[in-house]
Scaffold this active site. Structure first.
Site, PDB file in Angstrom:
ATOM      1  N   HIS A 125      -2.635   3.254  -4.792  1.00 17.72           N
ATOM      2  CA  HIS A 125      -2.243   2.614  -3.436  1.00 17.72           C
ATOM      3  C   HIS A 125      -0.788   2.257  -3.810  1.00 17.72           C
ATOM      4  O   HIS A 125      -0.542   1.043  -3.048  1.00 17.72           O
ATOM      5  CB  HIS A 125      -3.151   1.791  -2.852  1.00 17.72           C
ATOM      6  CG  HIS A 125      -4.382   2.422  -2.188  1.00 17.72           C
ATOM      7  ND1 HIS A 125      -4.394   3.226  -1.287  1.00 17.72           N
ATOM      8  CD2 HIS A 125      -5.892   2.360  -2.572  1.00 17.72           C
ATOM      9  CE1 HIS A 125      -5.630   3.647  -0.896  1.00 17.72           C
ATOM     10  NE2 HIS A 125      -6.398   3.184  -1.893  1.00 17.72           N
ATOM     11  N   GLU A 162      -9.573   3.083  -5.778  1.00 18.88           N
ATOM     12  CA  GLU A 162      -9.272   4.389  -5.505  1.00 18.88           C
ATOM     13  C   GLU A 162      -8.254   4.799  -6.242  1.00 18.88           C
ATOM     14  O   GLU A 162      -6.959   5.039  -5.690  1.00 18.88           O
ATOM     15  CB  GLU A 162      -8.877   4.355  -3.900  1.00 18.88           C
ATOM     16  CG  GLU A 162     -10.230   4.242  -3.007  1.00 18.88           C
ATOM     17  CD  GLU A 162      -9.846   4.122  -1.616  1.00 18.88           C
ATOM     18  OE1 GLU A 162     -10.951   4.812  -0.846  1.00 18.88           O
ATOM     19  OE2 GLU A 162      -8.962   3.856  -1.006  1.00 18.88           O
ATOM     20  N   ASP A 212       0.928  -1.231   0.145  1.00 19.82           N
ATOM     21  CA  ASP A 212       0.126  -0.177  -0.027  1.00 19.82           C
ATOM     22  C   ASP A 212       0.768   1.233  -0.035  1.00 19.82           C
ATOM     23  O   ASP A 212       2.078   1.111   0.072  1.00 19.82           O
ATOM     24  CB  ASP A 212      -1.069  -0.049   1.172  1.00 19.82           C
ATOM     25  CG  ASP A 212      -2.093   0.724   0.856  1.00 19.82           C
ATOM     26  OD1 ASP A 212      -2.250   1.764   0.268  1.00 19.82           O
ATOM     27  OD2 ASP A 212      -3.267  -0.150   1.041  1.00 19.82           O
TER      28      ASP A 212
HETATM   29  C1  ACM Z   1     -11.107  -0.358  -0.100  1.00 21.02           C
HETATM   30  O1  ACM Z   1     -11.712  -0.352   1.092  1.00 21.02           O
HETATM   31  N1  ACM Z   1     -10.364   0.766  -0.315  1.00 21.02           N
HETATM   32  C2  ACM Z   1     -11.155  -1.394  -1.077  1.00 21.02           C
END
Ligand code: ACM
Ligand code: ZN
Length: 745
Positions: free
Chosen positions: A251, A315, A190
């Site tokens: 991410h 995201e 991440d």
């Molecule tokens: C997530 O909670 N961004 C998959």
């Protein structure tokens, strides 16, 4: 169906006081069918285990032998001729994970069509055993016919935001397997940390696994490939498949910090230290990105035998792609309409690569937006609408949205998890779509995102909520109030087992503890209150800045504090620590506990406005309960000191957290008054915040008069910066103003 839970085994039990007077089974998840007989079968040192004579059969037998010994102290015979417990493959049985467990006068048999089923039978057998040491054991006569309702029963751990050591993960695998959760989704990368060693790209872990926190400390860690293999094998022995997640194209800040050439800007950037969604993502227009990802995936594929690989895909802000010449060139070359088309191109390309390696791609539900084809598995996190779209598109799905374990235990309760109907929508209009596509719903998964979870407090977030999820995913019986009451009864019986494993489990419907601190009305100090979820929870504290431990002084419900300084408090139960210390910085404030009025009230989403005069200052965490916030209004507060007072200094603290659109005020002023009607402004200050980069810090605005001044009322006005720069995450939108302690000395 279930006949009766009550087993009486008077004859045998008269001789075995440590076993049952009247045994009630307390298996979680509740098997599909249980028929209790009357009588019991004894296990002792002469009892042996007969198992299929192949590698996995021997492994399962040895697992059972060791588990019985660890749990009860009884060491069964290792003689392969000795019998008593028989594990047998029976090809007439239906279902990959199904098993039949019978205990009767002939002994114990577990039959299943596969080794997976055999192993679940063994886990059920363990739940028939006493959880305390016993010199001999009587197993109740019973026949259990069992198989799961859903094939995918998962738990996800985010090790990017906080790192979890191998020992922690293996302990959880033991528990997951005990409750027949069969999938461990390992969220390995991440923005805040890359946690898997990749030989070809050593900087991923030399640089990407470490971040510099706001206080200057270094935080991080990673798993070597040897450790990954160890965990995967540990899980395999316990019937758990491990699915790795390598996040892309978003991410991925930790990867870009290691190899900036993978980003659109090619500029150096640090591993992220704050939480949120970041604009720097993999550059899709650079072929080097694909070379890198293919090479990384090759090493990941070699480590994880699971047929699935999770690539995240959630995201992904498109800002960088919009400004990137090579991304834009690719868009034109491929005739793609916009950056969403680029995302789709990216996902399809990675999916093609994985398919070529025999792997099925899993991604978060954003990958459906023009991206992956219907062979991809979609993990649903944004709700039922996304689930319906995926189902209608023909994809198989895993439901995660209702099971986010980072939600506090008083919001996502055991009861709500127990009662969630996985294969249905909250919208009646979607009922037909869900019913028509039921076969595509593989199951569900509970993710633990770890911004606020770490190895100390994680178990209280996992258990007993994972037991409720395990029951929901396995047992297809009715889930009415009577069934729930029985679940709670069985859960109660499991707590002794969890205590024996030193599991710091939480409370079914409450937080483990909530600390609140308030100013004593007489200005004589502070009251620290602990609202405890467990009657036997103790709060240990220090006042010298050190970490509280079991030797530190303790209190149960309340503690009176007289001196300013730092108090740190942490919950403990049965010698096990349950959370990080909560820290309160107490300051001597002439305004402490005095009446405060606001022209517009503080947002109800954060602390009440009275925290501005409670003699406790806020930390860098704006969720710490010390910060009052204004969203649509300026801060305009009047403190009544209740008598004419000599003032040497006035100050107020503000928070800057650009990722969360929390900006410093534009202008701050202090005024004083003797009567609350006639005011004189004593200080005004314009704040020039640097809004060009993302950052988080505190800012104190201080006024110290050359000579002390006298006043009864103090007014503080802070004007918000009303719009954040359009370049910010969620930029251009309305902003927040976060304020704490109006300190009057
Ligand atoms: C997530 O909670 N961004 C998959
Ligand atoms: Zn680019």
């Amino acid at each position: 169906m279930l006949k009766s839970f009550l087993v009486c085994c008077f004859g045998a039990c008269a001789l075995m006081a440590n076993v049952c007077a009247a045994t009630q089974l307390a298996i979680i998840p509740q098997p599909q069918q249980v028929e209790l007989g009357s009588g019991s079968y004894p296990l002792d040192a002469h009892t042996g285990i007969v198992a299929p004579d192949d590698a996995r059969g021997r492994e399962i037998a040895s697992f059972l032998h060791d588990a019985i010994q660890a749990q009860t102290g009884l060491s069964l015979s290792q003689d392969r001729q000795a019998n008593g417990i028989v594990l047998a493959i029976d090809s007439t049985m239906q279902g990959d994970e199904a098993y039949r467990l019978a205990v009767n006068e002939h002994g114990v048999t577990i039959r299943a069509a596969t080794e997976q089923g055999l192993f679940w039978g063994v886990q059920t057998l363990r739940q028939l055993l006493p959880t305390a040491k016993a010199s001999s054991i009587a197993l109740p006569y019973v026949q259990i016919d069992d198989a799961p309702a859903f094939v995918y029963r998962g738990f996800m751990l985010d090790v990017g935001r906080h790192f979890y050591p191998v020992a922690f993960i293996e302990k959880q695998l033991d528990l997951l397997s005990y409750y027949k959760i069969n999938t461990f989704h390992w969220h390995l990368t991440d923005d805040q940390g890359w946690r898997i060693q990749i030989n070809r790209y050593p900087k991923l872990t030399d640089i990407g696994a470490w971040r510099t926190e706001a206080d200057g400390s270094r935080y991080g860690g990673f798993y070597t490939q040897a450790e990954i293999r160890e965990v995967v094998d540990y899980a395999r022995k316990r019937n758990i498949m491990v699915i790795p997640e390598i996040e892309m194209p978003g991410h991925s800040v930790a990867a870009l910090a290691s190899y900036p050439e993978l980003s659109c800007t090619k500029q150096p950037l640090p591993v992220a230290t704050t939480w949120g969604v970041f604009k720097d993502i993999d550059c899709v227009g650079d072929q080097g990105t694909f070379t890198f990802l293919h090479n990384v995936l090759d090493e990941v594929i070699a480590l994880f035998p699971a047929p699935y690989l999770h690539i995240g895909g959630d995201e992904t802000p498109k800002d960088r792609w919009k400004d990137c010449a090579s991304c834009q060139a690719l868009m034109r070359e491929r005739g793609l309409k916009d950056e969403e088309g680029l995302q789709s191109y990216f996902i399809k390309s990675i999916q093609g690569y994985l398919t070529g390696k025999g792997k099925t791609l899993i991604g978060w539900d954003e990958i459906l937006e023009g991206g992956a084809d219907r062979s991809a598995i979609i993990e649903i996190w944004r709700g039922d609408d996304e689930a319906r779209k995926a189902l209608e598109n023909g994809n198989r799905v895993i439901i995660a949205s209702p099971f986010y374990l980072d939600s506090p235990s008083n919001k996502l309760t055991v009861e709500s998890i127990y009662h969630t109907t996985i294969a249905s929508s909250s919208k009646p209009s979607d009922a037909a779509a869900f019913a028509a596509h039921r076969a595509q719903i593989l199951g569900a998964e509970a993710p633990l995102w770890s911004e606020r979870a770490n190895p100390v407090n994680a178990e209280s977030k996992l258990y007993p909520r994972l037991q409720a999820l395990a029951e929901n995913l396995w047992n297809s019986g009715p889930r009415d109030q009577a069934a729930y009451a029985d679940f709670l009864r069985r859960l109660q019986a499991q707590y002794g087992w969890l205590d024996a494993q030193q599991v710091a489990y939480g409370v079914a419907d409450r937080r483990v503890v909530e600390y609140t601190i308030s100013a004593d009305a007489q200005q004589a100090g502070w009251q620290l209150q602990a609202r405890r979820g467990f009657a036997d929870l103790q709060n240990h504290y220090t006042t010298d800045g050190s970490e509280p431990d079991l030797q530190s002084p303790s209190f149960t419900d309340g503690l009176a504090l007289k001196q300013p300084g730092t108090v740190k408090v942490a919950p403990f139960r049965r010698g096990v620590r349950y959370d990080d210390a909560s820290s309160f910085t107490l300051v001597a404030n002439r305004a402490q506990g005095r009446p405060i009025r606001f022209a517009k009230p503080a947002s109800p989403s954060y602390a009440p406005g009275t925290v501005l005069v409670d003699g406790v200052t806020g930390s860098l965490d704006f969720h710490d309960g010390r910060w009052a916030a204004w969203h649509d209004n300026d801060l305009d507060a009047i403190v009544d000191l209740q008598q004419n007072t000599t003032l040497h200094a006035i100050s107020i603290d503000f928070m800057l957290a650009t990722e969360s659109r929390i900006l410093l005020p534009k202008r701050v002023s202090f005024s004083v008054s003797a009567d609350g009607k006639h005011w004189s402004q004593v200080h005004a200050e314009a704040l020039t915040a640097d809004l060009s980069s993302s950052s988080q810090r505190l800012q104190r605005v201080v006024y110290k008069p050359a000579e002390p001044i006298a006043a009864r009322y103090v007014r503080v006005v802070a004007e918000r910066n009303k719009v954040s720069p359009a370049s910010y995450p969620g930029g251009g939108k309305n902003t927040w103003l976060f304020a704490d302690e109006i300190l009057i000395q």
